[in-house]
Design an enzyme around this catalytic site. Structure first.
Site, PDB file in Angstrom:
ATOM      1  N   LYS A   1       0.802  -1.219   0.000  1.00 58.02           N
ATOM      2  CA  LYS A   1       0.000   0.000   0.000  1.00 58.02           C
ATOM      3  C   LYS A   1       0.837   1.272   0.000  1.00 58.02           C
ATOM      4  O   LYS A   1       0.461   2.268  -0.630  1.00 58.02           O
ATOM      5  CB  LYS A   1      -0.949  -0.016   1.205  1.00 58.02           C
ATOM      6  CG  LYS A   1      -2.079  -1.030   1.074  1.00 58.02           C
ATOM      7  CD  LYS A   1      -3.011  -0.958   2.260  1.00 58.02           C
ATOM      8  CE  LYS A   1      -4.253  -1.798   2.037  1.00 58.02           C
ATOM      9  NZ  LYS A   1      -3.979  -3.208   1.806  1.00 58.02           N
TER      10      LYS A   1
ATOM     11  N   GLU B   1      -3.277   6.944   7.849  1.00 59.00           N
ATOM     12  CA  GLU B   1      -4.143   7.743   6.983  1.00 59.00           C
ATOM     13  C   GLU B   1      -5.113   8.552   7.832  1.00 59.00           C
ATOM     14  O   GLU B   1      -5.488   8.148   8.945  1.00 59.00           O
ATOM     15  CB  GLU B   1      -4.977   6.839   6.072  1.00 59.00           C
ATOM     16  CG  GLU B   1      -4.234   6.204   4.928  1.00 59.00           C
ATOM     17  CD  GLU B   1      -5.172   5.381   4.069  1.00 59.00           C
ATOM     18  OE1 GLU B   1      -4.723   4.964   2.984  1.00 59.00           O
ATOM     19  OE2 GLU B   1      -6.318   5.144   4.472  1.00 59.00           O
TER      20      GLU B   1
ATOM     21  N   ARG C   1      -7.307  -7.985  -9.822  1.00 55.25           N
ATOM     22  CA  ARG C   1      -8.053  -9.203 -10.159  1.00 55.25           C
ATOM     23  C   ARG C   1      -9.493  -8.820 -10.457  1.00 55.25           C
ATOM     24  O   ARG C   1      -9.875  -7.660 -10.332  1.00 55.25           O
ATOM     25  CB  ARG C   1      -8.027 -10.177  -8.976  1.00 55.25           C
ATOM     26  CG  ARG C   1      -8.534  -9.541  -7.678  1.00 55.25           C
ATOM     27  CD  ARG C   1      -8.636 -10.534  -6.546  1.00 55.25           C
ATOM     28  NE  ARG C   1      -8.847  -9.909  -5.266  1.00 55.25           N
ATOM     29  CZ  ARG C   1      -9.999  -9.452  -4.803  1.00 55.25           C
ATOM     30  NH1 ARG C   1     -11.082  -9.524  -5.572  1.00 55.25           N
ATOM     31  NH2 ARG C   1     -10.106  -8.923  -3.604  1.00 55.25           N
TER      32      ARG C   1
END
Length: 636
Positions: free
Chosen positions: A116, A200, A297
């Site tokens: 990430k 975050e 995906r």
């Protein structure tokens, strides 16, 4: 176009892929563990290969076994579905190295978006807006706490290598930061083998908006518009829809353009999803939507995108992997109507969403909506894998019509003895805030008690069930075909001056209930079908199942055994019966063993007495709430 395809997955996604491959004339090969030897995806495929024991870590997650199956079967390509090995860059490389076609992005793209912190930096470089936060290399507790303070509470601690809702902690103030940081790191290390985290800003009115992207080997990348996946429980999606409610054309254009830039930044090929978090406190605005992560995906919720665009995304995957260009240009794609998907799980929301495993003796799914499923009546929900039964997908010209269609479908689900979340899904769809499009990712958590309260049968259902029991006890021949004949045969006797009344005592999901049956007013009512099992019947109403049985021994309550009746606390299998009818037992003596949820539960005598009833036998599958044994108290 490739000619033969091995599907390295199971369940509904394997069945979904088989359907498209067959339509395209592609030979399909399923793989299966010992637990899935007779699974629906195995029955549907043209060929099937065994890959190991039931546990996924010994079968579906072992790349070497998948590759061996591909070589032995002569497969030309491997489709990983989603979950399992679908985002495993090492496996993707191994497939290509073995000379096979990998239906998915290249390993470099998977790795680029797999971490990430690195992915966010790449997005910043590509001009994609990201959530304010800290992505630095300094992982000391002191530095992370200082960065959290600078960002401003509340903040979200997230595992760098996280996914699936794991390795995430919300922190509301500095006093709890150190404790939650340690907890997050422990979970991240256990789940991903990497305890690094990022910080975050936590969005107080968050909506989860994601964009479907697709790239090919010719340099083309398009988007297929957005989905709203804000209805979540513990970061797991429950209901998804497309398009997102409240999304205006300008915001959509900015959001989807950012998603395409994100895909191009990693030279993306195949199906992918760019996930964003939006601050919904003032509606959806382009300057209040930020990149979260990319899923490299196909997504579980891809059918809602297919429904509004008229495209088959699995076909797109197969064509792109075969070297063809994208089937459509961006200007050829548009939104038509609204689509909504609900995930039907074998779980009981009223008991903390405990999975409900076992054989699907009765399964009737609605035919009014699109169904994606990996099981049929007679199949088994295994404790080894995700307990999804099906995805119910409704499409309609408008959002309100799609909601109504999906709510009706959830209401029509019939499943026994395995319990489902159908009634919980219907409550979500009926919620006024959801119908107004005014929900955040915290909606379910904020209303959990009301949403998960155990369903209660209506008076009409209780009357109908009592009427059934009264009929059963009367032993009148003729069944339900001819109510007039039943009446003439004197089901309740015959009186000229007043209707005949009778109080019927019964157990409803193990709890006692009394209903007055009067005359034959309900005989001609149209009620939901019931499933019978000896003296017990199951009735379906509003997505819930209620098991009704004759009242026993002064009211057996909930399986506690205090009054002598021991009821099954959950669906399971009797593995041992250690007593016989008429045996004398003493308080605390083990009577039988029930295997459920991968655990054995011993049932013991609640007091000294005699085995008065023993309907359960070793090896039998039993329903939740069914009588297993009754002990008659030994007087004196």
């Amino acid at each position: 176009m490739i000619q033969s395809l091995l599907i390295a997955n199971r369940g509904e996604i394997a069945c979904r892929i088989i359907g498209t491959a067959r339509r395209l004339g592609i030979h399909t090969i399923a793989v299966y563990s010992e637990a899935d030897a007779d699974a629906r995806h195995v029955r549907l495929a043209d060929a099937a290969m065994a890959i190991g024991p039931a546990a996924a870590r010994e079968s579906y997650l072992v790349g070497e076994r998948i590759l061996a199956a591909a070589r032995e079967s002569g497969a030309e390509a491997i489709h990983p579905g989603y979950g399992f090995l679908s985002e495993n860059a090492d496996f993707a490389e191994a497939v290509v190295a073995a000379g096979l076609v990998w239906i998915g992005p290249n390993a470099a793209s998977i790795r680029a978006m797999g971490l990430k912190d690195a992915a966010k930096q790449r997005m910043i470089d590509a001009g994609v807006p990201v959530t304010p936060g800290y992505l630095g290399e300094d992982q000391s507790a002191e530095r992370l706490a200082a960065e959290a303070q600078a960002i401003g509470y509340p903040v979200l601690i997230k595992a760098v290598a996280g996914g699936g809702g794991k390795g995430m902690r919300r922190v509301d103030d500095a006093a709890h930061f150190a404790e939650l940081l340690q907890s997050c790191r422990r979970e991240a290390a256990s789940a991903f083998g990497d305890d690094r985290v990022l910080i975050e800003k936590y969005i107080l009115s968050p909506r989860h908006i994601e964009v479907q992207v697709f790239g090919d080997t010719h340099g083309n990348v398009v988007h297929l518009f957005e989905r709203d996946c804000s209805l979540q429980r513990r970061h797991q999606k429950v209901i998804e829809e497309a398009p997102a409610p409240g999304m205006d054309s300008a915001t959509r254009e900015a959001l989807c353009a950012a998603a395409v830039r994100a895909a191009k930044a990693v030279d993306y090929v195949g199906a992918g999803t760019i996930e964003f978090i939006a601050d919904g406190s003032e509606g959806l605005r382009a300057d209040r939507i930020w990149f979260m992560e990319m899923n490299t995906r196909l997504q579980v919720e891809h059918p809602v995108t297919e429904e509004i665009t008229g495209q088959d995304l699995v076909e797109w995957q197969l064509r792109v992997a075969s070297g063809e260009p994208l089937p459509k240009r961006q200007d050829e794609l548009s939104i038509d109507g609204w689509a909504m998907e609900a995930r039907l799980y074998a779980e009981n929301p009223a008991t903390g969403f405990l999975p409900s495993t076992g054989r699907l003796d009765h399964l009737d799914l609605p035919q009014t909506v699109r169904i994606e499923t990996g099981v049929e009546a007679g199949d088994t929900i295994s404790p080894y894998y995700d307990p999804m039964i099906a995805k119910l997908v409704a499409s309609a010209p408008s959002r309100s019509e799609a909601i109504a269609a999906l709510a009706d479908a959830c209401e029509d689900v019939e499943c026994e003895p395995v319990r489902t979340n159908a009634w919980f899904l219907k409550r979500l769809l009926d919620a006024p805030k959801f119908q107004e499009g005014d929900v955040t990712t915290g909606f379910i958590a904020a209303h959990l008690e009301a949403l998960c309260a155990a369903p209660v049968p209506s008076d009409a259902l209780l009357q109908y069930a009592a009427d059934d029991l009264a009929f059963d006890e009367a032993h009148v021949p003729g069944g339900w075909d001819n109510p007039a004949r039943e009446f003439l045969q004197g089901r309740f006797g015959f009186r000229l001056n007043a209707p005949q009344r009778r109080t019927v005592r019964m157990l409803v999901d193990g709890a006692p209930s009394e209903v007055v049956v009067e005359d034959h007013a309900l005989w001609f009512d149209t009620m939901r079908s019931s499933v019978t099992d000896g003296s017990a019947r199951t009735y379906f109403e509003a997505g819930a199942a209620f098991t009704v049985a004759p009242y026993r021994v002064e009211g057996a309550r909930g399986g506690a055994g205090g009054d002598g009746a021991l009821l099954a606390p959950m669906p399971g299998r009797i593995t041992a019966v250690e007593v016989g009818a008429g045996d004398l037992v003493i308080k605390g003596q083990r009577l039988m063993t029930l295997e459920a949820m991968k655990m054995e539960h011993g049932l013991v005598a609640p007091f000294d007495g005699t085995i008065a009833e023993l309907p359960a036998a070793a090896g039998a599958q039993v329903r939740e709430g069914s009588l297993l044994v009754r002990v008659e108290r030994e007087e004196g």
